[in-house]
Design an enzyme around this catalytic site. Structure first.
Site, short mmCIF file in Angstrom:
data_model
loop_
_atom_site.label_atom_id
_atom_site.label_comp_id
_atom_site.label_asym_id
_atom_site.label_seq_id
_atom_site.Cartn_x
_atom_site.Cartn_y
_atom_site.Cartn_z
N ASP A 28 -68.39 -43.65 -20.65
CA ASP A 28 -67.55 -44.44 -19.74
C ASP A 28 -66.22 -44.86 -20.36
OD1 ASP A 28 -69.67 -44.28 -17.90
OD2 ASP A 28 -70.64 -46.00 -18.85
N HIS A 43 -68.06 -40.15 -13.47
CA HIS A 43 -66.65 -40.12 -13.84
C HIS A 43 -65.80 -40.54 -12.64
CE1 HIS A 43 -67.66 -36.88 -17.08
NE2 HIS A 43 -68.31 -38.01 -17.26
N LYS A 58 -86.49 -27.03 -20.41
CA LYS A 58 -85.65 -25.95 -20.96
C LYS A 58 -86.11 -25.60 -22.37
CE LYS A 58 -80.81 -25.03 -22.20
NZ LYS A 58 -79.41 -25.40 -21.97
N ARG A 95 -72.44 -53.07 -17.85
CA ARG A 95 -72.32 -52.49 -19.19
C ARG A 95 -72.24 -53.62 -20.22
NH1 ARG A 95 -67.58 -48.70 -16.88
NH2 ARG A 95 -68.85 -47.06 -15.95
P1 GDP Z 1 -66.04 -41.74 -17.82
O1 GDP Z 1 -67.50 -41.71 -17.58
O2 GDP Z 1 -65.68 -41.62 -19.26
O3 GDP Z 1 -65.28 -40.76 -16.98
O4 GDP Z 1 -65.56 -43.21 -17.37
P2 GDP Z 1 -66.04 -44.04 -16.06
O5 GDP Z 1 -65.33 -43.49 -14.88
O6 GDP Z 1 -67.52 -44.13 -16.02
O7 GDP Z 1 -65.53 -45.49 -16.46
C1 GDP Z 1 -64.20 -45.74 -16.74
C2 GDP Z 1 -63.69 -46.81 -15.74
O8 GDP Z 1 -62.48 -47.34 -16.20
C3 GDP Z 1 -63.36 -46.23 -14.36
O9 GDP Z 1 -63.66 -47.21 -13.40
C4 GDP Z 1 -61.85 -45.98 -14.41
O10 GDP Z 1 -61.24 -46.03 -13.15
C5 GDP Z 1 -61.42 -47.11 -15.28
N1 GDP Z 1 -60.24 -46.84 -16.12
C6 GDP Z 1 -59.94 -45.73 -16.83
N2 GDP Z 1 -58.83 -45.91 -17.56
C7 GDP Z 1 -58.42 -47.17 -17.33
C8 GDP Z 1 -57.35 -47.97 -17.84
O11 GDP Z 1 -56.55 -47.54 -18.67
N3 GDP Z 1 -57.27 -49.25 -17.38
C9 GDP Z 1 -58.15 -49.77 -16.48
N4 GDP Z 1 -57.99 -51.02 -16.08
N5 GDP Z 1 -59.16 -49.05 -15.98
C10 GDP Z 1 -59.30 -47.78 -16.41
P1 IMO Z 2 -70.55 -40.73 -18.72
O1 IMO Z 2 -70.31 -39.23 -18.65
C1 IMO Z 2 -72.84 -44.14 -20.18
C2 IMO Z 2 -77.01 -43.37 -21.39
C3 IMO Z 2 -78.00 -44.09 -20.49
C4 IMO Z 2 -79.15 -44.28 -21.48
C5 IMO Z 2 -79.11 -43.00 -22.30
C6 IMO Z 2 -80.10 -41.94 -21.85
O2 IMO Z 2 -70.29 -41.43 -17.45
O3 IMO Z 2 -69.83 -41.33 -19.88
P2 IMO Z 2 -80.24 -40.33 -19.73
O4 IMO Z 2 -80.35 -40.65 -18.27
O5 IMO Z 2 -79.09 -39.47 -20.08
O6 IMO Z 2 -81.54 -39.78 -20.27
O7 IMO Z 2 -80.04 -41.77 -20.45
O8 IMO Z 2 -77.79 -42.50 -22.19
N1 IMO Z 2 -76.01 -42.54 -20.67
C7 IMO Z 2 -74.76 -42.92 -20.38
N2 IMO Z 2 -74.13 -44.09 -20.58
N3 IMO Z 2 -72.17 -43.12 -19.63
C8 IMO Z 2 -72.77 -41.93 -19.43
O9 IMO Z 2 -72.12 -40.84 -18.98
C9 IMO Z 2 -74.14 -41.80 -19.79
N4 IMO Z 2 -75.03 -40.79 -19.75
C10 IMO Z 2 -76.16 -41.25 -20.29
O10 IMO Z 2 -77.49 -45.31 -20.03
O11 IMO Z 2 -78.86 -45.36 -22.34
MG MG Z 3 -69.05 -42.82 -16.71
#
Ligand code: GDP
Ligand code: IMO
Ligand code: MG
Length: 462
Positions: free
Chosen positions: A34, A62, A179, A342
């Site tokens: 995230d 994402h 798998k 989180r």
């Molecule tokens: P990912 O899983 O790595 O793609 O990230 P996520 O989408 O799960 O979480 C990132 C969150 O932060 C999302 O809600 C984005 O819209 C937000 N976000 C990303 N970059 C920025 C930033 O520079 N500033 C703020 N305020 N929010 C951001």
């Molecule tokens: P993105 O791509 C944050 C974490 C879960 C759990 C552990 C195992 O959005 O960054 P799983 O369901 O994969 O067997 O869970 O991994 N986890 C993530 N945490 N962002 C993710 O993906 C995650 N993908 C898995 O919360 O602790």
């Molecule tokens: Mg994410």
């Protein structure tokens, strides 16, 4: 490019070097997920010809914000937003077919038209979790086969060890287990001889039922649904390896790989066993798509200006106090996939450096700097100590990691709104100082700084 290489391994022989071909740019999470990978991919995807997912499944979430509209992607590469690029789901991904179509249809309603025509699915991808919501619809429309098993395993862990992993319950672990145990089913099996597929599907169900006797499955109903999915999927399926080979060795093309999950969740390098079940580090781009290491170009690491983690496991810089709460609320730190809050803490440069050791980042995207705007002072974890002594490595053993003492560097807060900053000079000097410190400490240039959710809120440094 073609050419004659110099001395080969000291043998005095000259050898001909092949055309190296195009290079793929890889975007990877440098913390516990995230970090904002979706947003970075979206930025690069505006120029990309092919955007690929190489590992993970719909445990990923994402977020991309374009023109005020927020899109959540789980299985679809975030680049699907760009009507000019092709999206590819590689062999390393575990696909939940109903989830895939549900996600596509949901985004279609938001205005993402024609996604099915732009999506290519590798025939080697696993569909272990095709046993979906419908699989157990005979008694539940909420859970699916592997999801149920995922849940049962979590209950078992809790009962046996007093703690679970806190998985997303999307069935990721069970699917990758199938798998690895060579009983999994792939896209090419689904599209091949359906009689053979049905036999293997039944065997897989029996295997799970012998492990979990409470599991009820309406096999015939499932096979009927799978047949329908097969026909909807068929036009999108290609031999992923050959597709990638042609993309790499044909005319110049921009190829982008979107990592899911993150380095500290990697099955080999992460905080095991509190990890996911795939390689979320750079090797996953090669094995999950069939890209030779020679064709990997830039590797961009995405790191938040602080740290978050969803689920259970050690988190040395976690702040179980007002600072953690502020980061959680200001940063809207709620899981995209699970809706869980989180956990939040200070930026931990020990983990980002560790991610860099494995991935060899060529540059970093530092996101969510704006969330720190209101803090009086900001801390950064720079080293771990055990029994008062600094340790140079990142501990493999979770009991050891739980015990480390974090050494912090403290910075004065800039107490200024940075959300309107669009270039380096728009940032307050104290924020610039914070960024430069991070860059020097990791030893990797910071190429982007994020100051907001939308596309424009990304300062490009070079
Ligand atoms: P990912 O899983 O790595 O793609 O990230 P996520 O989408 O799960 O979480 C990132 C969150 O932060 C999302 O809600 C984005 O819209 C937000 N976000 C990303 N970059 C920025 C930033 O520079 N500033 C703020 N305020 N929010 C951001
Ligand atoms: P993105 O791509 C944050 C974490 C879960 C759990 C552990 C195992 O959005 O960054 P799983 O369901 O994969 O067997 O869970 O991994 N986890 C993530 N945490 N962002 C993710 O993906 C995650 N993908 C898995 O919360 O602790
Ligand atoms: Mg994410």
């Amino acid at each position: 490019s073609s050419g004659t290489d110099e001395n080969f391994a000291g043998t005095g022989q000259k050898r001909q070097r092949n055309d190296a071909g195009n290079k793929a740019t890889v975007v990877l999470g440098a913390q516990w997920g995230d970090e904002g990978k979706g947003k970075v991919v979206d930025l690069l995807a505006t120029e990309a010809d092919v955007v690929c997912r190489c590992q993970g499944g719909n445990n990923a979430g994402h977020t991309v914000v374009v023109d005020g509209k927020e899109y959540d992607f789980h299985l679809l590469p975030s680049g699907i937003i760009n009507p000019k690029s092709i999206s590819l789901i590689g062999n390393g991904v575990v696909i939940h077919l109903p989830g895939l179509f549900e996600e596509g249809d949901k985004n279609d309603k938001k205005g993402l038209k024609g996604w099915e025509k732009r999506l290519i699915v590798s025939d080697r991808a696993h569909i272990g979790r095709v046993c979906s919501v419908e699989l157990l619809s005979c008694f539940s429309t909420v859970f699916d086969f592997h999801q149920v098993v995922d849940g049962l395993q979590e209950t078992e862990r809790q009962a046996q060890e007093g703690k679970n992993i806190g998985t997303t319950k999307k069935g990721i672990g069970p699917a990758y287990s199938s798998k690895a145990s060579r009983t999994g089913l792939r896209v090419c099996d689904l599209l091949g001889d359906f009689k053979d597929f049905s036999t293997r599907f039944k065997n897989l169900v029996h295997q799970y039922q012998s492990m979990y006797p409470s599991l009820t499955v309406d096999v015939e109903d499932q096979l009927k649904k799978l047949k329908d999915y097969a026909e909807r999927l068929r036009p999108m399926v290609r031999d992923g390896v050959y597709y990638m080979y042609e993309a790499l060795h044909g005319p110049p093309k921009k190829i982008l790989v979107e990592g899911a999950n993150a380095a500290l969740l990697d099955i080999d390098f992460g905080t095991y066993p509190f990890v996911t079940s795939s390689n979320c580090t750079v090797g996953g781009a090669c094995t999950g798509l069939g890209i030779p290491p020679l064709n990997i170009g830039d590797v961009f690491g995405v790191a938040k200006a602080y740290t978050t983690r969803v689920g259970i496991g050690a988190f040395p810089t976690e702040q179980l106090n007002a600072v953690g709460e502020l980061l959680q609320t200001r940063g809207h730190e709620v899981g995209v996939t699970t809706g869980r809050k989180r956990r939040c803490g200070w930026l931990d440069l020990v983990i980002v450096r560790y991610a860099h050791m494995i991935n060899g980042f060529t540059a970093i995207a530092l996101t969510k700097l704006d969330i720190l705007d209101v803090l009086d002072e900001i801390k950064v974890g720079v080293a771990y100590k055990l029994n008062g002594k600094r340790i140079p490595h990142f501990p493999a053993n979770m009991d050891v990691l739980q015990k480390v003492e974090v050494e912090y560097e403290t910075f004065p807060g800039w107490k200024t709104d940075t959300s309107a900053a669009r270039k380096w000079n728009d940032l307050p000097a104290k924020a610039q100082n914070y960024i430069r410190f991070i860059e020097n400490h990791i030893g990797v240039p910071i190429k982007w700084v994020g100051v907001g959710k939308s596309r424009e809120c990304m300062i490009q440094m070079f």
